[in-house]
Design an enzyme around this catalytic site. Structure first.
Site, PDB file in Angstrom:
ATOM      1  N   LYS A 151     -54.980  11.553  79.058  1.00 55.84           N
ATOM      2  CA  LYS A 151     -55.902  12.391  79.826  1.00 55.84           C
ATOM      3  C   LYS A 151     -57.322  11.844  79.787  1.00 55.84           C
ATOM      4  O   LYS A 151     -58.004  11.750  80.822  1.00 55.84           O
ATOM      5  CB  LYS A 151     -55.872  13.816  79.272  1.00 55.84           C
ATOM      6  CG  LYS A 151     -56.916  14.759  79.852  1.00 55.84           C
ATOM      7  CD  LYS A 151     -56.733  14.984  81.354  1.00 55.84           C
ATOM      8  CE  LYS A 151     -57.715  16.055  81.840  1.00 55.84           C
ATOM      9  NZ  LYS A 151     -57.639  16.234  83.312  1.00 55.84           N
TER      10      LYS A 151
ATOM     11  N   THR B 275     -58.477  19.632  77.632  1.00 57.86           N
ATOM     12  CA  THR B 275     -58.885  18.243  77.407  1.00 57.86           C
ATOM     13  C   THR B 275     -59.667  18.211  76.102  1.00 57.86           C
ATOM     14  O   THR B 275     -60.828  18.622  76.047  1.00 57.86           O
ATOM     15  CB  THR B 275     -59.749  17.730  78.570  1.00 57.86           C
ATOM     16  OG1 THR B 275     -59.016  17.850  79.786  1.00 57.86           O
ATOM     17  CG2 THR B 275     -60.116  16.267  78.358  1.00 57.86           C
TER      18      THR B 275
ATOM     19  N   LYS C 220     -68.681  15.867  78.394  1.00 52.33           N
ATOM     20  CA  LYS C 220     -67.897  16.123  77.172  1.00 52.33           C
ATOM     21  C   LYS C 220     -66.688  15.214  77.103  1.00 52.33           C
ATOM     22  O   LYS C 220     -66.385  14.623  76.056  1.00 52.33           O
ATOM     23  CB  LYS C 220     -67.481  17.598  77.153  1.00 52.33           C
ATOM     24  CG  LYS C 220     -66.619  18.019  75.961  1.00 52.33           C
ATOM     25  CD  LYS C 220     -65.114  17.973  76.252  1.00 52.33           C
ATOM     26  CE  LYS C 220     -64.690  18.905  77.361  1.00 52.33           C
ATOM     27  NZ  LYS C 220     -63.203  18.877  77.551  1.00 52.33           N
TER      28      LYS C 220
END
Length: 286
Positions: free
Chosen positions: A165, A91, A234
Protein backbone atom coordinates in the site's frame (compact mmCIF):
# COMPACT_ATOMS: atom_id res chain seq x y z
CA UNK A 1 -21.87 -12.51 8.70
CA UNK A 2 -21.83 -10.55 11.96
CA UNK A 3 -19.27 -7.80 11.41
CA UNK A 4 -18.22 -4.59 13.12
CA UNK A 5 -16.94 -1.55 11.26
CA UNK A 6 -14.89 1.17 12.97
CA UNK A 7 -14.04 4.43 11.21
CA UNK A 8 -16.82 6.00 9.13
CA UNK A 9 -15.13 8.67 7.06
CA UNK A 10 -15.60 8.97 3.29
CA UNK A 11 -14.05 5.57 2.68
CA UNK A 12 -15.20 3.69 5.76
CA UNK A 13 -18.78 4.90 5.58
CA UNK A 14 -19.09 3.74 1.97
CA UNK A 15 -17.50 0.38 2.76
CA UNK A 16 -19.83 -0.23 5.70
CA UNK A 17 -22.83 0.64 3.56
CA UNK A 18 -21.78 -1.94 0.97
CA UNK A 19 -21.53 -4.58 3.69
CA UNK A 20 -25.12 -3.79 4.62
CA UNK A 21 -26.19 -4.01 0.98
CA UNK A 22 -24.57 -7.45 0.76
CA UNK A 23 -26.75 -8.66 3.63
CA UNK A 24 -24.24 -8.69 6.47
CA UNK A 25 -25.22 -7.82 10.05
CA UNK A 26 -23.17 -4.68 10.67
CA UNK A 27 -22.35 -2.85 13.90
CA UNK A 28 -20.70 0.54 13.48
CA UNK A 29 -18.63 2.83 15.70
CA UNK A 30 -16.98 6.16 15.03
CA UNK A 31 -15.26 8.63 17.32
CA UNK A 32 -17.69 11.29 16.04
CA UNK A 33 -20.98 9.49 16.62
CA UNK A 34 -22.95 11.62 14.15
CA UNK A 35 -21.24 9.86 11.23
CA UNK A 36 -22.94 6.62 12.26
CA UNK A 37 -26.45 8.04 11.85
CA UNK A 38 -26.85 7.45 8.07
CA UNK A 39 -25.74 3.84 8.53
CA UNK A 40 -28.00 3.12 11.48
CA UNK A 41 -30.88 4.52 9.43
CA UNK A 42 -29.90 2.01 6.74
CA UNK A 43 -30.00 -0.89 9.19
CA UNK A 44 -26.69 -0.95 11.03
CA UNK A 45 -26.46 -1.23 14.81
CA UNK A 46 -24.74 1.62 16.64
CA UNK A 47 -22.05 0.09 18.87
CA UNK A 48 -21.37 1.73 22.22
CA UNK A 49 -17.57 1.30 21.98
CA UNK A 50 -14.91 -0.26 19.74
CA UNK A 51 -15.01 -3.40 21.90
CA UNK A 52 -18.77 -3.59 21.48
CA UNK A 53 -18.36 -3.45 17.70
CA UNK A 54 -15.88 -6.34 17.85
CA UNK A 55 -18.09 -8.96 19.48
CA UNK A 56 -19.02 -10.66 16.20
CA UNK A 57 -16.98 -12.72 13.74
CA UNK A 58 -14.94 -9.90 12.17
CA UNK A 59 -14.21 -6.27 13.02
CA UNK A 60 -12.93 -4.02 10.23
CA UNK A 61 -11.11 -0.76 10.88
CA UNK A 62 -10.63 2.13 8.45
CA UNK A 63 -8.85 4.88 10.38
CA UNK A 64 -6.73 7.89 9.55
CA UNK A 65 -3.35 6.98 10.99
CA UNK A 66 -1.29 4.83 13.34
CA UNK A 67 -2.34 6.78 16.43
CA UNK A 68 -6.04 6.29 15.70
CA UNK A 69 -5.54 2.56 15.18
CA UNK A 70 -3.55 2.23 18.41
CA UNK A 71 -6.32 4.02 20.33
CA UNK A 72 -9.03 1.76 18.94
CA UNK A 73 -7.04 -1.41 19.55
CA UNK A 74 -5.31 -0.79 22.89
CA UNK A 75 -7.16 2.21 24.29
CA UNK A 76 -10.12 2.27 26.65
CA UNK A 77 -12.79 -0.21 25.51
CA UNK A 78 -10.46 -1.22 22.67
CA UNK A 79 -10.75 -4.29 20.51
CA UNK A 80 -7.54 -6.03 21.63
CA UNK A 81 -9.35 -8.48 23.91
CA UNK A 82 -12.45 -8.89 21.72
CA UNK A 83 -13.18 -12.22 19.99
CA UNK A 84 -13.50 -10.90 16.43
CA UNK A 85 -10.89 -11.26 13.70
CA UNK A 86 -9.36 -7.81 13.23
CA UNK A 87 -9.11 -6.73 9.59
CA UNK A 88 -7.27 -3.43 9.24
CA UNK A 89 -7.94 -1.46 6.05
CA UNK A 90 -6.05 1.59 7.34
CA UNK A 91 -2.87 2.84 5.72
CA UNK A 92 -0.46 2.34 8.59
CA UNK A 93 3.26 1.86 9.09
CA UNK A 94 5.02 -1.46 8.71
CA UNK A 95 6.11 -1.44 12.37
CA UNK A 96 2.55 -1.06 13.63
CA UNK A 97 1.33 -3.84 11.34
CA UNK A 98 4.02 -6.09 12.78
CA UNK A 99 2.87 -5.26 16.32
CA UNK A 100 -0.80 -5.83 15.49
CA UNK A 101 0.00 -9.24 14.04
CA UNK A 102 2.27 -10.21 16.94
CA UNK A 103 -0.18 -9.13 19.63
CA UNK A 104 -3.39 -10.42 18.06
CA UNK A 105 -5.21 -12.78 20.37
CA UNK A 106 -7.80 -15.46 19.66
CA UNK A 107 -9.49 -13.51 16.88
CA UNK A 108 -6.40 -13.09 14.73
CA UNK A 109 -5.31 -10.26 12.46
CA UNK A 110 -5.28 -9.50 8.73
CA UNK A 111 -3.78 -6.43 7.07
CA UNK A 112 -6.02 -5.48 4.15
CA UNK A 113 -5.39 -1.91 2.91
CA UNK A 114 -7.30 -0.85 -0.18
CA UNK A 115 -6.63 1.05 -3.38
CA UNK A 116 -9.31 3.38 -4.69
CA UNK A 117 -10.77 6.83 -4.07
CA UNK A 118 -14.21 7.48 -2.48
CA UNK A 119 -16.22 6.92 -5.70
CA UNK A 120 -14.68 3.44 -5.99
CA UNK A 121 -15.56 2.76 -2.34
CA UNK A 122 -19.15 3.83 -2.95
CA UNK A 123 -19.39 1.54 -5.98
CA UNK A 124 -17.85 -1.44 -4.18
CA UNK A 125 -14.97 -1.39 -6.66
CA UNK A 126 -11.96 -1.13 -4.36
CA UNK A 127 -8.88 -3.32 -4.74
CA UNK A 128 -8.03 -5.15 -1.52
CA UNK A 129 -4.45 -6.17 -0.69
CA UNK A 130 -4.58 -8.84 2.03
CA UNK A 131 -1.84 -10.46 4.10
CA UNK A 132 -2.15 -12.84 7.02
CA UNK A 133 -2.95 -16.47 7.67
CA UNK A 134 -4.81 -18.08 4.79
CA UNK A 135 -7.63 -19.27 7.05
CA UNK A 136 -8.15 -15.75 8.40
CA UNK A 137 -8.25 -14.24 4.91
CA UNK A 138 -10.70 -16.95 3.84
CA UNK A 139 -13.00 -15.91 6.71
CA UNK A 140 -12.88 -12.28 5.59
CA UNK A 141 -13.18 -12.95 1.85
CA UNK A 142 -16.98 -12.56 1.67
CA UNK A 143 -16.55 -9.11 3.20
CA UNK A 144 -13.81 -8.22 0.72
CA UNK A 145 -16.13 -9.31 -2.08
CA UNK A 146 -18.74 -6.86 -0.81
CA UNK A 147 -16.41 -3.85 -0.80
CA UNK A 148 -14.06 -4.60 -3.69
CA UNK A 149 -13.70 -5.92 -7.20
CA UNK A 150 -10.58 -7.99 -6.55
CA UNK A 151 -8.48 -9.23 -3.64
CA UNK A 152 -4.71 -9.67 -3.96
CA UNK A 153 -3.11 -12.01 -1.43
CA UNK A 154 0.52 -11.22 -0.67
CA UNK A 155 1.47 -13.86 1.89
CA UNK A 156 1.15 -14.65 5.58
CA UNK A 157 3.29 -11.77 6.88
CA UNK A 158 0.72 -9.06 7.61
CA UNK A 159 3.11 -6.09 7.10
CA UNK A 160 3.62 -7.11 3.45
CA UNK A 161 0.19 -5.72 2.58
CA UNK A 162 1.03 -2.40 4.21
CA UNK A 163 4.32 -2.24 2.35
CA UNK A 164 2.44 -2.76 -0.93
CA UNK A 165 0.00 0.00 0.00
CA UNK A 166 2.74 2.48 0.89
CA UNK A 167 4.63 1.62 -2.31
CA UNK A 168 1.48 2.10 -4.35
CA UNK A 169 0.67 5.46 -2.77
CA UNK A 170 4.23 6.60 -3.41
CA UNK A 171 3.83 5.63 -7.07
CA UNK A 172 0.55 7.57 -7.29
CA UNK A 173 2.32 10.64 -5.96
CA UNK A 174 5.26 10.07 -8.31
CA UNK A 175 2.80 9.94 -11.24
CA UNK A 176 1.10 13.14 -10.07
CA UNK A 177 4.50 14.81 -9.71
CA UNK A 178 5.48 13.78 -13.24
CA UNK A 179 2.17 14.92 -14.74
CA UNK A 180 2.23 18.21 -12.85
CA UNK A 181 5.77 18.96 -14.04
CA UNK A 182 4.92 18.05 -17.65
CA UNK A 183 1.68 20.07 -17.61
CA UNK A 184 3.43 23.08 -16.13
CA UNK A 185 6.11 22.91 -18.81
CA UNK A 186 3.56 22.49 -21.60
CA UNK A 187 1.28 25.24 -20.33
CA UNK A 188 4.19 27.63 -19.91
CA UNK A 189 5.01 26.98 -23.56
CA UNK A 190 1.45 27.58 -24.76
CA UNK A 191 0.05 24.02 -24.84
CA UNK A 192 -3.18 23.51 -22.91
CA UNK A 193 -3.12 21.01 -20.07
CA UNK A 194 -6.19 19.26 -21.45
CA UNK A 195 -4.54 18.78 -24.85
CA UNK A 196 -1.41 17.31 -23.31
CA UNK A 197 -3.45 14.95 -21.14
CA UNK A 198 -5.53 13.72 -24.07
CA UNK A 199 -2.46 12.99 -26.18
CA UNK A 200 -0.54 11.23 -23.43
CA UNK A 201 -3.42 9.13 -22.10
CA UNK A 202 -4.41 8.08 -25.61
CA UNK A 203 -0.86 7.03 -26.50
CA UNK A 204 1.71 6.24 -23.80
CA UNK A 205 0.01 6.69 -20.44
CA UNK A 206 -3.47 5.18 -20.54
CA UNK A 207 -3.46 3.75 -17.00
CA UNK A 208 -6.29 4.77 -14.63
CA UNK A 209 -3.97 6.73 -12.36
CA UNK A 210 -2.99 9.06 -15.20
CA UNK A 211 -6.57 9.49 -16.38
CA UNK A 212 -8.07 10.05 -12.92
CA UNK A 213 -5.45 12.37 -11.52
CA UNK A 214 -4.76 14.00 -14.86
CA UNK A 215 -8.38 15.16 -15.03
CA UNK A 216 -8.10 16.60 -11.52
CA UNK A 217 -5.00 18.53 -12.58
CA UNK A 218 -6.62 19.81 -15.76
CA UNK A 219 -9.75 21.01 -13.94
CA UNK A 220 -7.98 22.19 -10.76
CA UNK A 221 -10.47 19.99 -8.92
CA UNK A 222 -8.77 19.96 -5.55
CA UNK A 223 -11.75 20.66 -3.29
CA UNK A 224 -13.55 18.86 -1.82
CA UNK A 225 -10.57 16.60 -1.21
CA UNK A 226 -11.01 13.01 -2.32
CA UNK A 227 -7.84 12.27 -0.35
CA UNK A 228 -6.66 15.14 1.88
CA UNK A 229 -3.08 16.29 1.45
CA UNK A 230 -2.19 15.81 5.16
CA UNK A 231 -3.03 12.11 4.84
CA UNK A 232 -0.87 11.94 1.73
CA UNK A 233 1.99 13.53 3.65
CA UNK A 234 1.43 11.01 6.44
CA UNK A 235 1.66 8.14 3.96
CA UNK A 236 4.85 9.50 2.41
CA UNK A 237 6.33 9.80 5.91
CA UNK A 238 5.44 6.16 6.59
CA UNK A 239 7.01 5.18 3.26
CA UNK A 240 10.14 7.08 4.24
CA UNK A 241 10.25 5.22 7.57
CA UNK A 242 10.05 1.92 5.70
CA UNK A 243 12.78 3.05 3.30
CA UNK A 244 14.97 3.93 6.28
CA UNK A 245 14.31 0.59 7.95
CA UNK A 246 15.14 -1.34 4.79
CA UNK A 247 18.02 0.99 3.78
CA UNK A 248 16.48 1.90 0.42
CA UNK A 249 17.32 5.28 -1.17
CA UNK A 250 14.17 7.03 -2.50
CA UNK A 251 15.20 10.50 -3.70
CA UNK A 252 11.91 11.17 -5.52
CA UNK A 253 10.05 10.55 -2.27
CA UNK A 254 11.82 13.54 -0.74
CA UNK A 255 10.65 15.82 -3.57
CA UNK A 256 7.07 14.63 -3.24
CA UNK A 257 7.08 15.18 0.53
CA UNK A 258 8.41 18.72 0.13
CA UNK A 259 5.75 19.61 -2.43
CA UNK A 260 3.03 18.22 -0.17
CA UNK A 261 4.38 20.26 2.75
CA UNK A 262 4.44 23.41 0.64
CA UNK A 263 0.93 22.81 -0.66
CA UNK A 264 -0.51 22.30 2.83
CA UNK A 265 1.28 25.41 4.11
CA UNK A 266 -0.03 27.55 1.23
CA UNK A 267 -3.49 26.06 0.67
CA UNK A 268 -4.59 24.61 4.02
CA UNK A 269 -5.36 21.07 5.11
CA UNK A 270 -8.69 20.66 3.29
CA UNK A 271 -7.15 20.24 -0.15
CA UNK A 272 -6.57 17.10 -2.22
CA UNK A 273 -3.07 15.63 -2.31
CA UNK A 274 -2.97 16.12 -6.09
CA UNK A 275 -2.90 19.88 -5.42
CA UNK A 276 0.85 19.52 -4.99
CA UNK A 277 0.80 20.64 -8.65
CA UNK A 278 0.15 24.16 -7.36
CA UNK A 279 3.62 24.23 -5.79
CA UNK A 280 5.15 23.57 -9.21
CA UNK A 281 3.05 26.26 -10.87
CA UNK A 282 4.05 28.78 -8.24
CA UNK A 283 7.68 27.89 -8.84
CA UNK A 284 7.17 28.61 -12.53
CA UNK A 285 5.56 31.98 -11.79
CA UNK A 286 2.13 30.81 -12.91
Amino acid sequence: MKVGFIGLGQMGGAMARNLLKAGHEVSVWNRSADKAAPLTEAGARAASSPADAAQGEVVMTMLADDRAVEAVVWGEDGIAAAPALHVSHSTIGVALAERLAAESRAGGYVSAPVFGRPPAAEAGKLFVVAAGEDAAIDRAQPLFDAIGQRTFRVGERAPAANLVKLSGNFMIMAAVEAMAEAMTLAERGGVARAALLEILTETLFGAPVYRTYGELLVRDEFRPAGFPAPLGLKDMTLADAAATAYRVPMPLLGIVRDHLRGTIAAEGEDIDWSAMALALRRGAGM
